[in-house]
Design a protein around this motif. Structure first.
Motif, PDB file in Angstrom:
ATOM      1  N   ALA A   3     -41.157  99.116 -58.775  1.00  0.00           N
ATOM      2  CA  ALA A   3     -41.799 100.352 -59.208  1.00  0.00           C
ATOM      3  C   ALA A   3     -43.315 100.171 -59.133  1.00  0.00           C
ATOM      4  O   ALA A   3     -44.021 101.034 -58.631  1.00  0.00           O
ATOM      5  CB  ALA A   3     -41.362 100.711 -60.619  1.00  0.00           C
ATOM      6  N   ILE A   4     -43.785  99.029 -59.623  1.00  0.00           N
ATOM      7  CA  ILE A   4     -45.222  98.738 -59.625  1.00  0.00           C
ATOM      8  C   ILE A   4     -45.435  97.295 -59.186  1.00  0.00           C
ATOM      9  O   ILE A   4     -44.760  96.386 -59.668  1.00  0.00           O
ATOM     10  CB  ILE A   4     -45.836  98.948 -61.025  1.00  0.00           C
ATOM     11  CG1 ILE A   4     -45.678 100.405 -61.475  1.00  0.00           C
ATOM     12  CG2 ILE A   4     -47.311  98.527 -61.042  1.00  0.00           C
ATOM     13  CD1 ILE A   4     -46.119 100.667 -62.900  1.00  0.00           C
ATOM     14  N   LYS A   5     -46.367  97.109 -58.271  1.00  0.00           N
ATOM     15  CA  LYS A   5     -46.798  95.773 -57.851  1.00  0.00           C
ATOM     16  C   LYS A   5     -48.304  95.695 -57.997  1.00  0.00           C
ATOM     17  O   LYS A   5     -49.024  96.563 -57.507  1.00  0.00           O
ATOM     18  CB  LYS A   5     -46.456  95.514 -56.383  1.00  0.00           C
ATOM     19  CG  LYS A   5     -45.106  94.969 -56.120  1.00  0.00           C
ATOM     20  CD  LYS A   5     -45.008  94.566 -54.658  1.00  0.00           C
ATOM     21  CE  LYS A   5     -43.629  94.088 -54.333  1.00  0.00           C
ATOM     22  NZ  LYS A   5     -43.515  93.705 -52.924  1.00  0.00           N
ATOM     23  N   ILE A   6     -48.767  94.666 -58.670  1.00  0.00           N
ATOM     24  CA  ILE A   6     -50.200  94.429 -58.841  1.00  0.00           C
ATOM     25  C   ILE A   6     -50.511  93.061 -58.263  1.00  0.00           C
ATOM     26  O   ILE A   6     -49.832  92.081 -58.597  1.00  0.00           O
ATOM     27  CB  ILE A   6     -50.597  94.483 -60.330  1.00  0.00           C
ATOM     28  CG1 ILE A   6     -50.321  95.876 -60.914  1.00  0.00           C
ATOM     29  CG2 ILE A   6     -52.055  94.082 -60.513  1.00  0.00           C
ATOM     30  CD1 ILE A   6     -50.559  95.984 -62.398  1.00  0.00           C
ATOM     31  N   ASN A   7     -51.520  92.977 -57.401  1.00  0.00           N
ATOM     32  CA  ASN A   7     -51.913  91.714 -56.790  1.00  0.00           C
ATOM     33  C   ASN A   7     -53.420  91.527 -56.869  1.00  0.00           C
ATOM     34  O   ASN A   7     -54.175  92.414 -56.465  1.00  0.00           O
ATOM     35  CB  ASN A   7     -51.476  91.643 -55.327  1.00  0.00           C
ATOM     36  CG  ASN A   7     -49.980  91.503 -55.202  1.00  0.00           C
ATOM     37  OD1 ASN A   7     -49.399  90.568 -55.716  1.00  0.00           O
ATOM     38  ND2 ASN A   7     -49.357  92.474 -54.536  1.00  0.00           N
ATOM     39  N   ASN A   8     -53.830  90.391 -57.393  1.00  0.00           N
ATOM     40  CA  ASN A   8     -55.240  89.989 -57.437  1.00  0.00           C
ATOM     41  C   ASN A   8     -56.154  91.090 -57.978  1.00  0.00           C
ATOM     42  O   ASN A   8     -57.225  91.341 -57.428  1.00  0.00           O
ATOM     43  CB  ASN A   8     -55.711  89.531 -56.056  1.00  0.00           C
ATOM     44  CG  ASN A   8     -54.865  88.384 -55.552  1.00  0.00           C
ATOM     45  OD1 ASN A   8     -54.586  87.433 -56.274  1.00  0.00           O
ATOM     46  ND2 ASN A   8     -54.428  88.483 -54.306  1.00  0.00           N
ATOM     47  N   ILE A  20     -55.821  89.850 -63.029  1.00  0.00           N
ATOM     48  CA  ILE A  20     -54.366  89.734 -62.987  1.00  0.00           C
ATOM     49  C   ILE A  20     -53.989  89.194 -61.613  1.00  0.00           C
ATOM     50  O   ILE A  20     -54.272  89.836 -60.586  1.00  0.00           O
ATOM     51  CB  ILE A  20     -53.684  91.098 -63.219  1.00  0.00           C
ATOM     52  CG1 ILE A  20     -54.042  91.638 -64.599  1.00  0.00           C
ATOM     53  CG2 ILE A  20     -52.178  90.974 -63.050  1.00  0.00           C
ATOM     54  CD1 ILE A  20     -53.535  93.049 -64.860  1.00  0.00           C
ATOM     55  N   ASP A  21     -53.359  88.015 -61.582  1.00  0.00           N
ATOM     56  CA  ASP A  21     -52.920  87.445 -60.303  1.00  0.00           C
ATOM     57  C   ASP A  21     -51.850  88.330 -59.672  1.00  0.00           C
ATOM     58  O   ASP A  21     -52.017  88.811 -58.562  1.00  0.00           O
ATOM     59  CB  ASP A  21     -52.379  86.026 -60.483  1.00  0.00           C
ATOM     60  CG  ASP A  21     -53.467  85.041 -60.855  1.00  0.00           C
ATOM     61  OD1 ASP A  21     -54.634  85.286 -60.499  1.00  0.00           O
ATOM     62  OD2 ASP A  21     -53.143  84.041 -61.509  1.00  0.00           O
ATOM     63  N   ASN A  22     -50.740  88.521 -60.386  1.00  0.00           N
ATOM     64  CA  ASN A  22     -49.731  89.465 -59.905  1.00  0.00           C
ATOM     65  C   ASN A  22     -48.748  89.828 -61.010  1.00  0.00           C
ATOM     66  O   ASN A  22     -48.467  89.038 -61.894  1.00  0.00           O
ATOM     67  CB  ASN A  22     -49.002  88.943 -58.656  1.00  0.00           C
ATOM     68  CG  ASN A  22     -48.274  87.647 -58.911  1.00  0.00           C
ATOM     69  OD1 ASN A  22     -47.498  87.547 -59.844  1.00  0.00           O
ATOM     70  ND2 ASN A  22     -48.532  86.653 -58.089  1.00  0.00           N
ATOM     71  N   ILE A  23     -48.305  91.043 -60.927  1.00  0.00           N
ATOM     72  CA  ILE A  23     -47.272  91.583 -61.812  1.00  0.00           C
ATOM     73  C   ILE A  23     -46.353  92.414 -60.929  1.00  0.00           C
ATOM     74  O   ILE A  23     -46.814  93.174 -60.082  1.00  0.00           O
ATOM     75  CB  ILE A  23     -47.859  92.497 -62.917  1.00  0.00           C
ATOM     76  CG1 ILE A  23     -48.740  91.718 -63.887  1.00  0.00           C
ATOM     77  CG2 ILE A  23     -46.744  93.212 -63.675  1.00  0.00           C
ATOM     78  CD1 ILE A  23     -49.424  92.589 -64.926  1.00  0.00           C
ATOM     79  N   GLU A  54     -60.458  99.862 -59.592  1.00  0.00           N
ATOM     80  CA  GLU A  54     -60.508  98.407 -59.633  1.00  0.00           C
ATOM     81  C   GLU A  54     -61.708  97.893 -58.851  1.00  0.00           C
ATOM     82  O   GLU A  54     -62.182  98.560 -57.933  1.00  0.00           O
ATOM     83  CB  GLU A  54     -59.213  97.800 -59.075  1.00  0.00           C
ATOM     84  CG  GLU A  54     -58.958  98.089 -57.609  1.00  0.00           C
ATOM     85  CD  GLU A  54     -58.206  99.385 -57.355  1.00  0.00           C
ATOM     86  OE1 GLU A  54     -57.811  99.594 -56.199  1.00  0.00           O
ATOM     87  OE2 GLU A  54     -58.035 100.198 -58.270  1.00  0.00           O
ATOM     88  N   ASP A  55     -62.194  96.719 -59.235  1.00  0.00           N
ATOM     89  CA  ASP A  55     -63.264  96.070 -58.478  1.00  0.00           C
ATOM     90  C   ASP A  55     -62.693  95.396 -57.235  1.00  0.00           C
ATOM     91  O   ASP A  55     -63.315  95.398 -56.177  1.00  0.00           O
ATOM     92  CB  ASP A  55     -64.004  95.045 -59.345  1.00  0.00           C
ATOM     93  CG  ASP A  55     -64.742  95.688 -60.506  1.00  0.00           C
ATOM     94  OD1 ASP A  55     -65.124  96.872 -60.385  1.00  0.00           O
ATOM     95  OD2 ASP A  55     -64.921  95.022 -61.533  1.00  0.00           O
ATOM     96  N   SER A  56     -61.500  94.813 -57.373  1.00  0.00           N
ATOM     97  CA  SER A  56     -60.815  94.205 -56.237  1.00  0.00           C
ATOM     98  C   SER A  56     -59.329  94.131 -56.555  1.00  0.00           C
ATOM     99  O   SER A  56     -58.906  94.331 -57.689  1.00  0.00           O
ATOM    100  CB  SER A  56     -61.378  92.806 -55.950  1.00  0.00           C
ATOM    101  OG  SER A  56     -61.150  91.954 -57.055  1.00  0.00           O
ATOM    102  N   GLY A  57     -58.547  93.850 -55.538  1.00  0.00           N
ATOM    103  CA  GLY A  57     -57.109  93.741 -55.696  1.00  0.00           C
ATOM    104  C   GLY A  57     -56.392  95.010 -55.289  1.00  0.00           C
ATOM    105  O   GLY A  57     -57.003  95.951 -54.777  1.00  0.00           O
ATOM    106  N   ILE A  59     -52.885  97.790 -56.153  1.00  0.00           N
ATOM    107  CA  ILE A  59     -51.807  98.297 -56.996  1.00  0.00           C
ATOM    108  C   ILE A  59     -50.952  99.196 -56.117  1.00  0.00           C
ATOM    109  O   ILE A  59     -51.470 100.080 -55.424  1.00  0.00           O
ATOM    110  CB  ILE A  59     -52.348  99.125 -58.193  1.00  0.00           C
ATOM    111  CG1 ILE A  59     -53.280  98.285 -59.055  1.00  0.00           C
ATOM    112  CG2 ILE A  59     -51.196  99.690 -59.019  1.00  0.00           C
ATOM    113  CD1 ILE A  59     -54.029  99.072 -60.113  1.00  0.00           C
ATOM    114  N   GLU A  60     -49.639  98.958 -56.125  1.00  0.00           N
ATOM    115  CA  GLU A  60     -48.708  99.804 -55.388  1.00  0.00           C
ATOM    116  C   GLU A  60     -47.722 100.425 -56.365  1.00  0.00           C
ATOM    117  O   GLU A  60     -47.228  99.753 -57.264  1.00  0.00           O
ATOM    118  CB  GLU A  60     -47.926  98.993 -54.349  1.00  0.00           C
ATOM    119  CG  GLU A  60     -48.758  98.517 -53.197  1.00  0.00           C
ATOM    120  CD  GLU A  60     -47.933  97.791 -52.143  1.00  0.00           C
ATOM    121  OE1 GLU A  60     -46.685  97.765 -52.247  1.00  0.00           O
ATOM    122  OE2 GLU A  60     -48.540  97.233 -51.222  1.00  0.00           O
ATOM    123  N   ILE A  61     -47.457 101.708 -56.172  1.00  0.00           N
ATOM    124  CA  ILE A  61     -46.476 102.444 -56.958  1.00  0.00           C
ATOM    125  C   ILE A  61     -45.372 102.856 -55.991  1.00  0.00           C
ATOM    126  O   ILE A  61     -45.613 103.629 -55.067  1.00  0.00           O
ATOM    127  CB  ILE A  61     -47.092 103.708 -57.608  1.00  0.00           C
ATOM    128  CG1 ILE A  61     -48.401 103.395 -58.342  1.00  0.00           C
ATOM    129  CG2 ILE A  61     -46.076 104.391 -58.507  1.00  0.00           C
ATOM    130  CD1 ILE A  61     -48.279 102.514 -59.543  1.00  0.00           C
TER     131      ILE A  61
END
Length: 127
Positions: A3-8, A20-23, A54-57, A59-61
């Motif tokens: 549902a949600i991916k968070i990277n760097n 956040i490294d990844n969730i 975000e400053d960097s990284g 987020i995918e929904i």
């Protein structure tokens, strides 16, 4: 599927830094952010909802970049913050009138089902 991916993910303010490294939150799960005040819970949610950049990284929904699909993100994620944005004297019917316009998939029958199930009076003033 996620549902949600968070990277760097990184966001910095004058006296705060979120890294956040990844969730990864799997589809079909209810997930809560738990932590002390100032740990980044609200900042993370605001970043997911596009209320902050975000400053960097990334987020995918549901596989889509959230900042490119902001309307999509807001249609599929229910978010209730600490401030509703509605006047204290707003009736439920008035709030529904304005909210329903934002959702292509608004289900009037489901709305009425919950109004009846929870015995809500649409003409009652919102508190």
């Amino acid at each position: 599927m996620s549902a949600i991916k968070i990277n760097n993910l990184s966001k910095r303010f004058d006296n705060f830094k979120l890294d956040i490294d990844n969730i990864e939150i799997k589809k079909g799960f209810i997930t809560g952010f738990i932590g002390p005040n100032g740990s980044g819970k609200t900042t993370t949610i605001k970043l997911i909802m596009g209320m902050l950049n975000e400053d960097s990284g990334s987020i995918e929904i549901f596989g889509k970049k959230h900042n490119l699909e902001e309307v999509y993100t807001k249609e599929i994620i229910g978010y209730v913050g600490d401030i509703s944005g509605y006047l204290k004297e707003s009736k439920i019917s008035t709030i529904k009138k304005y909210i329903s316009r934002f959702y292509n998939s608004w289900d009037e029958n489901l709305y009425k089902k919950y109004i009846n199930q929870f015995k809500l009076n649409e003409n009652k003033v919102y508190n």
